[in-house]
Design an enzyme around this catalytic site. Structure first.
Site, PDB file in Angstrom:
ATOM      1  N   GLU A   1      -8.413 -10.227  21.379  1.00  0.00           N
ATOM      2  CA  GLU A   1      -7.720 -10.392  21.809  1.00  0.00           C
ATOM      3  C   GLU A   1      -6.575  -9.404  20.801  1.00  0.00           C
ATOM      4  O   GLU A   1      -6.981  -8.575  19.683  1.00  0.00           O
ATOM      5  CB  GLU A   1      -6.822 -11.872  20.963  1.00  0.00           C
ATOM      6  CG  GLU A   1      -6.391 -11.653  19.267  1.00  0.00           C
ATOM      7  CD  GLU A   1      -6.323 -13.445  18.917  1.00  0.00           C
ATOM      8  OE1 GLU A   1      -5.154 -13.620  18.945  1.00  0.00           O
ATOM      9  OE2 GLU A   1      -7.577 -14.049  18.270  1.00  0.00           O
TER      10      GLU A   1
ATOM     11  N   LYS B   1      -3.483  -7.962  18.761  1.00  0.00           N
ATOM     12  CA  LYS B   1      -3.169  -8.484  17.692  1.00  0.00           C
ATOM     13  C   LYS B   1      -1.588  -8.269  16.991  1.00  0.00           C
ATOM     14  O   LYS B   1      -1.232  -6.935  17.452  1.00  0.00           O
ATOM     15  CB  LYS B   1      -3.526  -8.232  16.066  1.00  0.00           C
ATOM     16  CG  LYS B   1      -3.036  -8.644  14.915  1.00  0.00           C
ATOM     17  CD  LYS B   1      -3.498  -8.426  13.340  1.00  0.00           C
ATOM     18  CE  LYS B   1      -3.269  -8.590  12.320  1.00  0.00           C
ATOM     19  NZ  LYS B   1      -1.588  -7.926  12.157  1.00  0.00           N
TER      20      LYS B   1
ATOM     21  N   ASP C   1       2.311  -7.797  16.704  1.00  0.00           N
ATOM     22  CA  ASP C   1       3.186  -7.241  15.373  1.00  0.00           C
ATOM     23  C   ASP C   1       4.732  -8.588  15.461  1.00  0.00           C
ATOM     24  O   ASP C   1       5.504  -8.334  15.565  1.00  0.00           O
ATOM     25  CB  ASP C   1       3.506  -5.457  15.342  1.00  0.00           C
ATOM     26  CG  ASP C   1       3.652  -5.364  14.066  1.00  0.00           C
ATOM     27  OD1 ASP C   1       3.944  -6.262  13.669  1.00  0.00           O
ATOM     28  OD2 ASP C   1       4.468  -4.400  14.130  1.00  0.00           O
TER      29      ASP C   1
ATOM     30  N   TYR D   1      -2.686 -18.748  19.119  1.00  0.00           N
ATOM     31  CA  TYR D   1      -4.121 -18.158  18.397  1.00  0.00           C
ATOM     32  C   TYR D   1      -5.358 -19.091  18.631  1.00  0.00           C
ATOM     33  O   TYR D   1      -6.007 -18.689  18.303  1.00  0.00           O
ATOM     34  CB  TYR D   1      -3.757 -16.844  17.994  1.00  0.00           C
ATOM     35  CG  TYR D   1      -3.226 -16.734  17.089  1.00  0.00           C
ATOM     36  CD1 TYR D   1      -3.948 -17.173  15.664  1.00  0.00           C
ATOM     37  CD2 TYR D   1      -1.992 -16.011  17.005  1.00  0.00           C
ATOM     38  CE1 TYR D   1      -3.137 -17.301  14.963  1.00  0.00           C
ATOM     39  CE2 TYR D   1      -1.855 -15.808  15.239  1.00  0.00           C
ATOM     40  CZ  TYR D   1      -1.789 -16.251  14.049  1.00  0.00           C
ATOM     41  OH  TYR D   1      -1.367 -16.209  13.661  1.00  0.00           O
TER      42      TYR D   1
ATOM     43  N   LYS E   1      -7.413  -3.068  12.789  1.00  0.00           N
ATOM     44  CA  LYS E   1      -6.146  -1.944  12.869  1.00  0.00           C
ATOM     45  C   LYS E   1      -6.039  -0.532  13.621  1.00  0.00           C
ATOM     46  O   LYS E   1      -7.166  -0.164  13.258  1.00  0.00           O
ATOM     47  CB  LYS E   1      -5.818  -2.092  11.209  1.00  0.00           C
ATOM     48  CG  LYS E   1      -5.420  -3.122  10.828  1.00  0.00           C
ATOM     49  CD  LYS E   1      -3.850  -4.081  10.952  1.00  0.00           C
ATOM     50  CE  LYS E   1      -3.865  -4.969  10.281  1.00  0.00           C
ATOM     51  NZ  LYS E   1      -2.792  -4.748   9.430  1.00  0.00           N
TER      52      LYS E   1
ATOM     53  N   CYS F   1      10.248  13.125 -20.163  1.00  0.00           N
ATOM     54  CA  CYS F   1      10.956  12.007 -20.060  1.00  0.00           C
ATOM     55  C   CYS F   1      12.120  13.317 -18.727  1.00  0.00           C
ATOM     56  O   CYS F   1      13.314  12.795 -19.747  1.00  0.00           O
ATOM     57  CB  CYS F   1      11.067  11.090 -19.955  1.00  0.00           C
ATOM     58  SG  CYS F   1      11.744   9.583 -18.736  1.00  0.00           S
TER      59      CYS F   1
ATOM     60  N   CYS G   1      15.276  10.127 -20.729  1.00  0.00           N
ATOM     61  CA  CYS G   1      15.012   9.994 -22.420  1.00  0.00           C
ATOM     62  C   CYS G   1      14.788  10.623 -22.902  1.00  0.00           C
ATOM     63  O   CYS G   1      15.211  10.796 -24.222  1.00  0.00           O
ATOM     64  CB  CYS G   1      15.031   7.986 -22.490  1.00  0.00           C
ATOM     65  SG  CYS G   1      12.860   8.596 -23.238  1.00  0.00           S
TER      66      CYS G   1
ATOM     67  N   CYS H   1       6.078   7.638 -19.945  1.00  0.00           N
ATOM     68  CA  CYS H   1       7.247   8.052 -21.138  1.00  0.00           C
ATOM     69  C   CYS H   1       6.773   7.584 -22.065  1.00  0.00           C
ATOM     70  O   CYS H   1       6.772   6.406 -22.087  1.00  0.00           O
ATOM     71  CB  CYS H   1       8.832   7.982 -20.359  1.00  0.00           C
ATOM     72  SG  CYS H   1       9.709   7.684 -21.543  1.00  0.00           S
TER      73      CYS H   1
ATOM     74  N   CYS I   1      14.460   3.777 -23.752  1.00  0.00           N
ATOM     75  CA  CYS I   1      14.687   4.957 -22.648  1.00  0.00           C
ATOM     76  C   CYS I   1      14.946   3.728 -21.137  1.00  0.00           C
ATOM     77  O   CYS I   1      14.155   3.280 -21.445  1.00  0.00           O
ATOM     78  CB  CYS I   1      12.761   5.434 -21.616  1.00  0.00           C
ATOM     79  SG  CYS I   1      13.065   5.804 -19.423  1.00  0.00           S
TER      80      CYS I   1
END
Ligand code: I6G
Length: 673
Positions: free
Chosen positions: A114, A116, A118, A226, A315, A409, A412, A427, A433
């Site tokens: 079948e 699928k 969305d 389904y 998919k 970072c 900081c 970091c 930070c």
């Protein structure tokens, strides 16, 4: 009310049901809209004059219910599972071979194939043929009661037609918005200067999530059934194909594209054929589903974790588009993880406009040879975060620059550390930070943590940027004025947020542990810790060995926990929170206090459960008063053993402890219903 009039009401309802079916399900109306409206008005007039003829399954009841203040929760009688995925024909062939191996039978397997859709998975409950409840899938175990909204969907029968349906019948399927309806809805919203939907799936979800069903009624929703879920008192066919046929004969809409196919070859042909015709279909699909047709074979195959072994979704590849990487910046997460993010020339892909894409980590940047200025192939599949699939090196401009991990970072200026062999750079600033601190506060107030309603990411950012909160504890000293004067806030919202902050002080130990944001301690681990130790001070003092005897905790997580509680700053934060009034009910209830049926009993769960998640079983047992621990000892009263139970089962047998399999567990739960 005369019997003549009653007969007339019945006849009008019957005719309207039939015309509804002709129009919405068969797409073949046999009377004009004006004639339908006349019948509808005739019925409405009688019903208004004689309220005693009211019936929930009357065609007049599709619209008109009062708006709800919230959706109620619905527990699914049988969990609504998800499907395993395949991304290529090879993977489908591997799936098919796996099934034949498992069945020890090399005959060709028959599948129902079948498209699928969305959309959104829903469950419809019919009692004696009348629609009595509809729910969203939710987390699979519980969903939301959307009965009022589902009633407005023209193609969903309020009353089944024909004969032979079980006394209780649960039908599962996908609610979706056909493309034509989606387009006209968006045109209409745009004309009214309202926000449009980015794709039909969001439009369908947004429409079903309306508290006022009158709005849902104006949305062009449809549904294909389904599967059959729960049934009671009545026989059903023994395979998927016949089940769908019988559902259609009862007036439910089934996708006309479904096909019975043989073996993996049949699956591949179906996939290719639908793939070719995909753009001509009246609705969006994101793949196809293959299910073993024979229910007996399905039963033999069973389930693995949260998905049936006998079905798979193949998919379609995610849509890919090209755009330019204008820059790469570095984001600092809650645990200090530095994530490179590509700033893209905005591009429409997978139904949304994308201008940022995560590059995950520096290993990925290097592996994909990503440069600033490159033309990148960007993709987004379904709800997945957009990502750069690859760059087109042939199109690289002369001034393209490599991506360099900064030494400090960006927030900081602390050193950035990259542990040998680890992909993630971090970091080293910790809560010094401000980015880490801000993200930690967002986590602290989030839904699965202290769950402070109304204090979302945006508001945390505003409060943090205005220096009104600098640590967790400051949340509990906020006042009305501080909040009300922020942009987009007002008197009422400030009052609501303050109330939610106050309410959040009553929490659970598990939520509190999760909220602290200890590395690798997610919701499930926090629950395990809370259930095992029952007391925060015991967790603070726990050794590595003790921690490792908790369910699902290995040496790495144990190390993170120990390290967290060794840090004096963290202990101070906890003390401040407790001083501010954060508290939870003790987990270990003294004997005789709770009045719950399993009070004082100690349960352990092991092995793979088919129908419920372990965390759900644990929650259920706890709600009945039991204590659930991670290891079997002489104190254990019952071991719940799923499939492939190992050493805990052996130990329980040795200690002659009561052992329940999953069915016995359900039987026990039912005795307390
Ligand atoms: O046939 C199906 C279509 C779509 C499904 C399904 C689905 O999920 C969106 N999910 C399950 C679990 C099953 N069939 C059995």
């Amino acid at each position: 009310m005369t019997s003549e009039l009653l007969k007339r009401v019945e006849a009008l309802r019957q005719q309207l049901h039939q015309h509804n079916h002709q129009y919405y399900v068969l797409d073949d109306p046999v009377i004009s809209d004006a004639e339908y409206d006349q019948l509808f008005r005739d019925l409405l007039k009688i019903e208004q004059e004689y309220p005693e003829v009211f019936s929930v399954d009357s065609p007049t009841q599709r619209v008109g219910a009062k708006p709800l203040s919230q959706f109620n929760r619905v527990e699914h009688k049988i969990p609504m599972l998800s499907l395993g995925n395949a991304f290529s024909e090879d993977e489908v062939s591997v799936f098919d071979k796996r099934l034949r191996d498992r069945l020890k039978d090399d005959s060709i397997i028959e599948y129902v194939a079948e498209p699928k859709l969305d959309g959104l998975a829903v469950s419809l409950m019919y009692e004696k043929g009348v629609l009595v409840q509809a729910a969203t899938r939710g987390d699979g175990a519980t969903g939301e009661d959307i009965t009022q909204n589902i009633r407005t969907v023209g193609s969903i029968p309020l009353k089944l037609t024909g004969k032979g349906f079980p006394e209780r019948l649960e039908v599962r399927g996908e609610v979706f918005m056909p493309l034509a309806g989606f387009k006209s809805l968006n045109d209409q919203l745009a004309a009214e200067d309202q926000k449009t939907f980015v794709n039909p799936r969001n439009a369908a979800a947004g429409s079903l999530r309306q508290l006022d069903s009158k709005i849902t009624a104006q949305r062009p929703l449809d549904m294909y059934s389904y599967a059959v879920g729960f049934t009671e008192n009545g026989a059903m066919p023994t395979n998927q194909w016949d089940s769908l046929e019988i559902l259609a004969s009862w007036g439910l809409k089934v996708c006309p594209e479904i096909k019975l196919v043989k073996g993996d070859r049949g699956c591949h042909e179906f996939y290719r054929d639908i793939g070719v015709r995909r753009s001509a279909l009246a609705y969006e699909i994101d793949g196809v589903v293959f299910k073993v047709n024979d229910f007996q074979v399905q039963e033999q195959l069973g389930f693995v974790s949260r998905a049936p072994r006998w079905a798979i979704a193949q998919k379609f590849p995610a849509e890919e588009v090209q755009t330019v990487i204008n820059d790469v910046e570095f984001q600092v997460g809650r645990t200090g993880a530095i994530t490179p993010v590509a700033r893209l020339e905005p591009v429409f892909v997978g139904g949304v406009t994308v201008s940022n894409a995560t590059l995950h980590n520096m290993d990925e940047v290097e592996r994909k040879d990503i440069h600033i200025g490159d033309v990148a192939v960007v993709r987004r599949a379904g709800d997945v975060i957009p990502e750069v699939a690859r760059v087109i090196v042939d199109k690289r401009p002369a001034d393209a620059r490599p991506v360099v991990l900064p030494e400090k970072c960006p927030i900081c200026s602390s050193e950035i550390e990259r542990v040998e062999g680890e992909a993630i750079a971090r970091c080293s600033g910790g809560l010094y930070c401000s980015a880490q601190l801000k993200e930690s506060i967002k986590h602290f107030v989030s839904r699965k943590a202290l769950d402070i309603d109304g204090l979302g990411d945006k508001l945390v950012e505003q409060l943090f940027d205005a220096a009104l909160i600098k640590n967790f504890d400051d949340i509990f000293s906020l006042n009305h004025k501080d909040i009300a004067r922020l942009e987009r806030m007002g008197d009422k919202s400030a009052t609501n947020v303050l109330q939610a902050i106050e309410d959040s002080k009553n929490t659970t130990l598990a939520r509190f542990i999760y909220a602290l944001g200890i590395r690798e301690v997610g919701e499930a681990t926090a629950k395990n810790l809370a259930n095992y130790f029952g007391d925060l001070t015991l967790i603070e003092k726990a050794s590595l060995e003790q921690l490792e005897s908790v369910d699902d905790i290995g040496p790495i997580v144990a190390e993170h926990v120990v390290r967290f509680f060794k840090e004096p700053h963290n202990i101070q934060v906890i003390e401040q929170l407790l001083d501010s009034g954060v508290k939870w009910a003790p987990l270990l209830v003294a004997e005789g206090e709770s009045g719950l049926p399993l009070e004082g009993q100690v349960y352990v769960i092991t092995g793979t459960l088919k129908e419920m998640k372990r965390s759900e079983v644990k929650e259920k047992l706890e709600s009945l008063g039991a204590k659930v621990t991670g290891s079997v000892s002489s104190k254990t009263n019952v071991l719940i053993a799923g499939e492939n139970a190992g050493s805990k089962l052996t130990k329980a047998e040795k200690l002659k402890i009561n052992i329940f399999d999953e069915n016995q567990m359900f039987e026990m739960f039912h005795t307390f219903d």
